[in-house]
Write a protein that holds these residues in place. Sequence first.
Motif, mmCIF file in Angstrom:
data_model
loop_
_atom_site.group_PDB
_atom_site.id
_atom_site.type_symbol
_atom_site.label_atom_id
_atom_site.label_comp_id
_atom_site.label_asym_id
_atom_site.label_seq_id
_atom_site.Cartn_x
_atom_site.Cartn_y
_atom_site.Cartn_z
ATOM 1 N N ALA A 96 0.853 -1.196 0.000
ATOM 2 C CA ALA A 96 0.000 0.000 0.000
ATOM 3 C C ALA A 96 0.883 1.239 0.000
ATOM 4 O O ALA A 96 1.851 1.331 0.765
ATOM 5 N N TYR A 97 0.557 2.176 -0.882
ATOM 6 C CA TYR A 97 1.304 3.436 -0.991
ATOM 7 C C TYR A 97 0.370 4.623 -0.790
ATOM 8 O O TYR A 97 -0.766 4.622 -1.287
ATOM 9 N N ASN A 98 0.861 5.626 -0.079
ATOM 10 C CA ASN A 98 0.213 6.927 -0.040
ATOM 11 C C ASN A 98 0.818 7.809 -1.122
ATOM 12 O O ASN A 98 2.008 7.689 -1.434
ATOM 13 N N TYR A 99 -0.001 8.682 -1.662
ATOM 14 C CA TYR A 99 0.546 9.643 -2.622
ATOM 15 C C TYR A 99 -0.257 10.935 -2.564
ATOM 16 O O TYR A 99 -1.421 10.950 -2.162
ATOM 17 N N LYS A 100 0.389 12.015 -2.958
ATOM 18 C CA LYS A 100 -0.290 13.297 -3.087
ATOM 19 C C LYS A 100 0.305 14.073 -4.248
ATOM 20 O O LYS A 100 1.482 13.890 -4.604
ATOM 21 N N VAL A 101 -0.538 14.906 -4.835
ATOM 22 C CA VAL A 101 -0.124 15.732 -5.966
ATOM 23 C C VAL A 101 0.361 17.068 -5.437
ATOM 24 O O VAL A 101 -0.295 17.699 -4.603
ATOM 25 N N LEU A 102 1.512 17.501 -5.935
ATOM 26 C CA LEU A 102 2.095 18.779 -5.521
ATOM 27 C C LEU A 102 2.171 19.716 -6.713
ATOM 28 O O LEU A 102 2.582 19.320 -7.811
ATOM 29 N N ILE A 103 1.782 20.957 -6.473
ATOM 30 C CA ILE A 103 1.941 21.997 -7.505
ATOM 31 C C ILE A 103 2.807 23.114 -6.921
ATOM 32 O O ILE A 103 3.048 23.165 -5.703
ATOM 33 N N ALA A 104 3.287 23.993 -7.762
ATOM 34 C CA ALA A 104 4.139 25.093 -7.304
ATOM 35 C C ALA A 104 3.287 26.308 -6.954
ATOM 36 O O ALA A 104 2.422 26.722 -7.732
ATOM 37 N N ASP A 105 3.518 26.901 -5.763
ATOM 38 C CA ASP A 105 2.813 28.131 -5.403
ATOM 39 C C ASP A 105 3.524 29.339 -6.014
ATOM 40 O O ASP A 105 4.479 29.187 -6.792
ATOM 41 N N GLU A 106 3.071 30.539 -5.666
ATOM 42 C CA GLU A 106 3.632 31.748 -6.277
ATOM 43 C C GLU A 106 5.113 31.920 -5.976
ATOM 44 O O GLU A 106 5.845 32.552 -6.726
ATOM 45 N N SER A 107 5.573 31.324 -4.879
ATOM 46 C CA SER A 107 6.991 31.438 -4.508
ATOM 47 C C SER A 107 7.828 30.295 -5.076
ATOM 48 O O SER A 107 9.027 30.228 -4.841
ATOM 49 N N GLY A 108 7.166 29.381 -5.800
ATOM 50 C CA GLY A 108 7.879 28.249 -6.376
ATOM 51 C C GLY A 108 7.983 27.055 -5.446
ATOM 52 O O GLY A 108 8.617 26.058 -5.796
ATOM 53 N N ASN A 109 7.383 27.142 -4.272
ATOM 54 C CA ASN A 109 7.396 26.021 -3.334
ATOM 55 C C ASN A 109 6.321 25.013 -3.697
ATOM 56 O O ASN A 109 5.247 25.386 -4.167
ATOM 57 N N ARG A 110 6.602 23.747 -3.461
ATOM 58 C CA ARG A 110 5.639 22.695 -3.768
ATOM 59 C C ARG A 110 4.624 22.579 -2.633
ATOM 60 O O ARG A 110 4.994 22.415 -1.473
ATOM 61 N N VAL A 111 3.349 22.685 -2.986
ATOM 62 C CA VAL A 111 2.277 22.564 -2.003
ATOM 63 C C VAL A 111 1.266 21.534 -2.504
ATOM 64 O O VAL A 111 1.138 21.299 -3.708
ATOM 65 N N ALA A 112 0.565 20.907 -1.581
ATOM 66 C CA ALA A 112 -0.395 19.868 -1.929
ATOM 67 C C ALA A 112 -1.586 20.448 -2.675
ATOM 68 O O ALA A 112 -2.088 21.525 -2.345
ATOM 69 N N ALA A 113 -2.046 19.709 -3.690
ATOM 70 C CA ALA A 113 -3.214 20.121 -4.468
ATOM 71 C C ALA A 113 -4.409 19.232 -4.146
ATOM 72 O O ALA A 113 -5.292 19.050 -4.976
ATOM 73 N N GLY A 114 -4.438 18.708 -2.952
ATOM 74 C CA GLY A 114 -5.537 17.841 -2.557
ATOM 75 C C GLY A 114 -5.119 16.927 -1.425
ATOM 76 O O GLY A 114 -4.005 17.033 -0.886
ATOM 77 N N ASP A 115 -5.980 16.038 -1.042
ATOM 78 C CA ASP A 115 -5.729 15.130 0.067
ATOM 79 C C ASP A 115 -4.770 14.010 -0.329
ATOM 80 O O ASP A 115 -4.571 13.716 -1.512
ATOM 81 N N VAL A 116 -4.211 13.360 0.685
ATOM 82 C CA VAL A 116 -3.394 12.164 0.474
ATOM 83 C C VAL A 116 -4.312 11.019 0.060
ATOM 84 O O VAL A 116 -5.366 10.801 0.649
ATOM 85 N N LYS A 117 -3.913 10.307 -0.993
ATOM 86 C CA LYS A 117 -4.686 9.174 -1.487
ATOM 87 C C LYS A 117 -3.835 7.905 -1.385
ATOM 88 O O LYS A 117 -2.618 7.983 -1.189
ATOM 89 N N THR A 118 -4.456 6.756 -1.558
ATOM 90 C CA THR A 118 -3.768 5.473 -1.357
ATOM 91 C C THR A 118 -4.071 4.512 -2.504
ATOM 92 O O THR A 118 -5.173 4.525 -3.057
ATOM 93 N N PHE A 119 -3.078 3.697 -2.860
ATOM 94 C CA PHE A 119 -3.289 2.578 -3.781
ATOM 95 C C PHE A 119 -2.391 1.432 -3.342
ATOM 96 O O PHE A 119 -1.446 1.613 -2.587
ATOM 97 N N THR A 120 -2.693 0.227 -3.815
ATOM 98 C CA THR A 120 -1.911 -0.960 -3.483
ATOM 99 C C THR A 120 -1.404 -1.610 -4.763
ATOM 100 O O THR A 120 -2.181 -1.809 -5.713
ATOM 101 N N THR A 121 -0.125 -1.945 -4.782
ATOM 102 C CA THR A 121 0.480 -2.519 -5.979
ATOM 103 C C THR A 121 0.112 -3.994 -6.142
ATOM 104 O O THR A 121 -0.206 -4.690 -5.182
ATOM 105 N N ALA A 122 0.191 -4.462 -7.387
ATOM 106 C CA ALA A 122 -0.091 -5.858 -7.707
ATOM 107 C C ALA A 122 1.111 -6.732 -7.351
ATOM 108 O O ALA A 122 2.163 -6.241 -6.911
ATOM 109 N N ALA A 123 0.973 -8.027 -7.562
ATOM 110 C CA ALA A 123 2.043 -8.982 -7.283
ATOM 111 C C ALA A 123 2.919 -9.181 -8.513
ATOM 112 O O ALA A 123 2.452 -9.091 -9.654
ATOM 113 N N ILE A 124 4.201 -9.447 -8.290
ATOM 114 C CA ILE A 124 5.083 -9.868 -9.363
ATOM 115 C C ILE A 124 4.593 -11.218 -9.879
ATOM 116 O O ILE A 124 4.248 -12.098 -9.099
ATOM 117 N N PRO A 125 4.544 -11.430 -11.192
ATOM 118 C CA PRO A 125 3.978 -12.683 -11.727
ATOM 119 C C PRO A 125 4.812 -13.909 -11.357
ATOM 120 O O PRO A 125 6.017 -13.816 -11.099
#
Length: 448
Positions: A96-125
């Motif tokens: 399971a991984y958490n992820y969030k999207v970051l955009i640049a604010d007026e000062s060029g700093n990365r800020v979140a563009a929404g809530d933290v979301k989660t997904f789970t990776t599949a198995a190696i075959p």
Amino acid sequence: MSGKIQFYTFIIFAGSIVSCKNDAVDLPPQVQSATVINNEISALTARIKFGLSRESDAVVEYWPASGSEGEALRSAVSASKINHSVALFQLKEKTAYNYKVLIADESGNRVAAGDVKTFTTAAIPDWLKTFYSESENSIQESLPGYYFVVPSIKPNGLFLLDKTGKIAWYWSPPAKYAIKTARLTPKNTVLMLLDENGTPFGDGNIILETSLAGDTLSYFRMGEKGFDKSVHHDLQMDAKGNIVAITNEFQNNLPGDGLLMLDSQGNKVWEWSIFPELTNIDPSNFAQPWGNSLVIDKDNNYIVSFRALSQVWKIHAITGKVMWKLGQNGNVKMPEGSHFMFQHFAHRNGNNEIMLFDNGGAARPSTRVLSFALNETTLETTPRINIPFSSTLYSPIMGSTMLLPDGTILSASATNGKLVKTDKTGNIIWTLKAAGPIYRAEYVEGLF
């Protein structure tokens, strides 16, 4: 008087509209929707597709849900737009991984563009876990890159090993396809020859280029546009994006080899046949001349290995003229004892030497790593590397070898399913073992 009141009211109302619009522009863009693509075809990568409320560049930050955000990795920057598609790499299976999207604010700093979301990776075959066991293979490597491995089994796929011997990436095609060979391109994409007809040996009818994230970039099928001959054993992409491949050629029902160049749309740009160079063909030798590797040399001409001839040729990329023939009965002078047999993976190494995997054969059932300094004016060679392998590493078919940036050598003892790193005297530094044959292996850097 009432007209003036209506006029001022209109001004105030219009001003409020402008103000609302300005406020909307000032608000940072937000994620409107997000979809995660991850499956068994390539479980260690993911594709995050998301839309923003307005145009912005973006990156995705991601980390194991059981860990800390301080351990997060970041994707490459996706250029400014509304809808984004971002690749994530270096994932672990069934995690399971958490992820969030970051955009640049007026000062060029990365800020979140929404809530933290989660997904789970599949198995190696299962095929990959059966073919290569991480628990049985462990190394400690100082080099920063990866080992690109092309198995010779079915079902099969491609994979990268990191400097500890663990699987860092893989790609597995649908079951109806077999990967016959693959190369990484100058664009860090993957160029593959696929076969869907169960053709023996190294032949294929589909050329596929994908990104490391699994996106299809090019797909050419034999019989369409300029792809008019069966391709076998090897292919490359040049700096212009053209694909050059070894082909099957026939003349008077006798087998031969050729080269074919296709542009990025699949149109034929150039072709070459070996027949003008072969004046005496043995009709009983079905394997002649059996081209098995192709590389683009530093001057953009082609170095091609012909297994059945025990020769390596250099072919001019425009005129098709054969510039030299290295090996038995060739036109390059070689010292006694330096001839090779049924070789694979001939190329120019980082020391400007012609290097190859000398398979050996019935007359000499032993495998060697060889390299030569070749004077292309006088057509004379000076042997440089000569590493004889033990009988346990004898590989009469397939295989590869290459000089690594630290001066050591990586070889694929193909039929034994072993990757071996040695020094230039042949001392083994480490060995990785697979459960089946390895067609070839290469060291690569700068992929992610």
